[in-house]
Design a protein around this motif. Structure first.
Motif, PDB file in Angstrom:
ATOM      1  N   ASN A 175       0.798  -1.220   0.000  1.00 48.96           N
ATOM      2  CA  ASN A 175       0.000   0.000   0.000  1.00 48.96           C
ATOM      3  C   ASN A 175       0.836   1.277   0.000  1.00 48.96           C
ATOM      4  N   ARG A 176       2.164   1.165  -0.187  1.00 48.27           N
ATOM      5  CA  ARG A 176       3.010   2.354  -0.225  1.00 48.27           C
ATOM      6  C   ARG A 176       2.968   2.980  -1.607  1.00 48.27           C
ATOM      7  N   ARG A 177       2.873   4.303  -1.643  1.00 48.02           N
ATOM      8  CA  ARG A 177       2.967   4.954  -2.938  1.00 48.02           C
ATOM      9  C   ARG A 177       4.426   4.958  -3.365  1.00 48.02           C
ATOM     10  N   ILE A 178       4.637   4.941  -4.653  1.00 51.87           N
ATOM     11  CA  ILE A 178       6.010   4.775  -5.138  1.00 51.87           C
ATOM     12  C   ILE A 178       6.541   5.993  -5.881  1.00 51.87           C
ATOM     13  N   GLU A 179       5.748   7.078  -5.979  1.00 54.94           N
ATOM     14  CA  GLU A 179       6.248   8.266  -6.640  1.00 54.94           C
ATOM     15  C   GLU A 179       7.268   8.941  -5.741  1.00 54.94           C
ATOM     16  N   SER A 180       8.493   9.029  -6.205  1.00 57.29           N
ATOM     17  CA  SER A 180       9.536   9.629  -5.378  1.00 57.29           C
ATOM     18  C   SER A 180      10.720   9.999  -6.249  1.00 57.29           C
ATOM     19  N   ALA A 181      11.442  11.014  -5.817  1.00 62.22           N
ATOM     20  CA  ALA A 181      12.666  11.405  -6.518  1.00 62.22           C
ATOM     21  C   ALA A 181      13.841  10.523  -6.093  1.00 62.22           C
ATOM     22  N   HIS A 182      13.633   9.703  -5.075  1.00 56.74           N
ATOM     23  CA  HIS A 182      14.718   8.886  -4.538  1.00 56.74           C
ATOM     24  C   HIS A 182      14.723   7.514  -5.208  1.00 56.74           C
ATOM     25  N   GLU A 183      15.840   7.179  -5.834  1.00 53.37           N
ATOM     26  CA  GLU A 183      15.973   5.917  -6.558  1.00 53.37           C
ATOM     27  C   GLU A 183      16.802   4.924  -5.760  1.00 53.37           C
ATOM     28  N   PRO A 184      16.224   3.793  -5.397  1.00 48.39           N
ATOM     29  CA  PRO A 184      17.008   2.781  -4.674  1.00 48.39           C
ATOM     30  C   PRO A 184      18.001   2.086  -5.601  1.00 48.39           C
ATOM     31  N   THR A 185      19.070   1.589  -5.011  1.00 51.78           N
ATOM     32  CA  THR A 185      20.033   0.792  -5.781  1.00 51.78           C
ATOM     33  C   THR A 185      19.379  -0.519  -6.218  1.00 51.78           C
ATOM     34  N   HIS A 186      18.595  -1.106  -5.331  1.00 47.90           N
ATOM     35  CA  HIS A 186      17.881  -2.355  -5.598  1.00 47.90           C
ATOM     36  C   HIS A 186      16.445  -2.225  -5.088  1.00 47.90           C
ATOM     37  N   THR A 187      15.519  -2.819  -5.809  1.00 48.71           N
ATOM     38  CA  THR A 187      14.127  -2.904  -5.361  1.00 48.71           C
ATOM     39  C   THR A 187      13.738  -4.366  -5.311  1.00 48.71           C
ATOM     40  N   GLU A 193      14.032 -12.312  -1.439  1.00 49.11           N
ATOM     41  CA  GLU A 193      15.010 -12.097  -2.520  1.00 49.11           C
ATOM     42  C   GLU A 193      16.334 -11.533  -2.009  1.00 49.11           C
ATOM     43  N   PHE A 194      16.366 -11.083  -0.776  1.00 48.71           N
ATOM     44  CA  PHE A 194      17.546 -10.393  -0.253  1.00 48.71           C
ATOM     45  C   PHE A 194      18.824 -11.235  -0.274  1.00 48.71           C
ATOM     46  N   PRO A 195      18.793 -12.510   0.130  1.00 50.41           N
ATOM     47  CA  PRO A 195      20.051 -13.278   0.134  1.00 50.41           C
ATOM     48  C   PRO A 195      20.770 -13.299  -1.203  1.00 50.41           C
ATOM     49  N   GLU A 196      20.052 -13.129  -2.308  1.00 50.15           N
ATOM     50  CA  GLU A 196      20.687 -13.107  -3.632  1.00 50.15           C
ATOM     51  C   GLU A 196      21.579 -11.903  -3.822  1.00 50.15           C
ATOM     52  N   LEU A 197      21.368 -10.841  -3.039  1.00 45.01           N
ATOM     53  CA  LEU A 197      22.190  -9.624  -3.187  1.00 45.01           C
ATOM     54  C   LEU A 197      23.524  -9.753  -2.464  1.00 45.01           C
ATOM     55  N   LEU A 198      23.651 -10.713  -1.579  1.00 39.20           N
ATOM     56  CA  LEU A 198      24.882 -10.829  -0.772  1.00 39.20           C
ATOM     57  C   LEU A 198      25.967 -11.608  -1.501  1.00 39.20           C
TER      58      LEU A 198
END
Length: 198
Positions: A175-187, A193-198
Motif C-alpha cells: 500500500n506504499r505509494r512509489i512516486e519519489s525522486a529517490h531511486e534505490p540501488t535495488h528494489t 530475494e535479499f540473500p541473492e544480493l549478498l
C-alpha cells in the motif's frame, strides 16, 4: 482541552468531529472522544492547539497499540539469517522502548551487532538524517561503500542511505505509494530475494 473549556462548550457533535477528522486524513478511526478525554491529563503542556492534538492523538494511539503483537514480513527471517554472516545493524526511526518490545517479541534482540534508535535529544535524529547511518557505520566499523541498507521507505531509508553513498535496498509494502525522486540501488518485491544480493 478538546471540545470544551472553562467558560464555554462546543455545540458540535464531538464524535462527529472526530470521525470527520479521521475521514479527512484517510485514516481508520483508532480512538474515541472518551479515549481522548481520558488521555488529556497525561498530555504535556502544548504551545498550540495543533501541538495539543498531535500529543493527544499520539497518547490515544499508543494506548491502543500492543507493540509485542508483531510477526515477520515474508522472507524476513531468511534475510536476517543470510545477513548474519556479516556485521548487521538495525537503524530505525522508532524509539528504543517501542522497538525493543518488537525485537523481543520476534526473538531477535541479539541478532544485531549494533542498534540505532531515533533519539533527537541525544543527537540521533530520524532518518533520512545522516546521523543514525553514520552511528551504525561507526559502530560496525564499515565504510559506506561496503554497506547495504535495507528499508521500506523511499524518503527515510533510500534517501538517507543514498546521501551517504550506501547502496540502498527498497522493499515496499503493497500500500506504499512509489512516486519519489529517490531511486534505490535495488528494489525487491519480498525480503526472500535479499540473500541473492549478498
Amino acid at each position: 482541552m478538546p471540545f470544551s473549556s472553562t467558560l464555554c462548550v462546543s455545540e458540535q457533535d464531538e464524535g462527529a468531529v472526530l470521525t470527520d477528522a479521521f475521514d479527512r486524513a484517510s485514516v481508520e478511526q483508532y480512538c474515541t472522544v472518551a479515549d481522548i478525554i481520558e488521555a488529556v491529563d497525561d498530555i504535556p503542556t502544548a504551545e498550540t492547539s495543533h501541538e495539543f492534538y498531535e500529543l493527544c492523538f499520539a497518547a490515544a494511539y499508543e494506548e491502543c497499540v500492543d507493540h509485542s503483537a508483531v510477526s515477520f514480513r515474508p522472507g524476513a527471517e531468511d534475510a536476517l539469517a543470510a545477513a548474519s554472516e556479516t556485521n548487521v545493524g538495525l537503524v530505525t526511526n522508532g524509539d528504543e522502548a517501542t522497538q525493543t518490545v518488537k525485537l523481543d517479541a520476534l526473538g531477535i534482540a541479539d541478532a544485531f551487532d549494533t542498534l540505532v534508535f531515533v533519539d533527537p535529544r541525544n543527537g540521533v535524529p530520524p532518518k533520512p538524517d545522516a546521523a543514525p547511518f553514520e552511528k551504525a557505520l561507526t559502530d560496525l566499523g564499515v565504510a559506506p561503500d561496503d554497506a547495504l541498507h535495507v528499508g521500506d521507505s523511499l524518503r527515510a531509508d533510500v534517501a538517507g542511505a543514498n546521501a551517504l553513498g550506501i547502496d540502498s535496498v527498497w522493499v515496499p509494502h503493497e500500500n506504499r505509494r512509489i512516486e519519489s525522486a529517490h531511486e534505490p540501488t535495488h528494489t525487491l518485491t519480498s525480503l526472500a530475494e535479499f540473500p541473492e544480493l549478498l
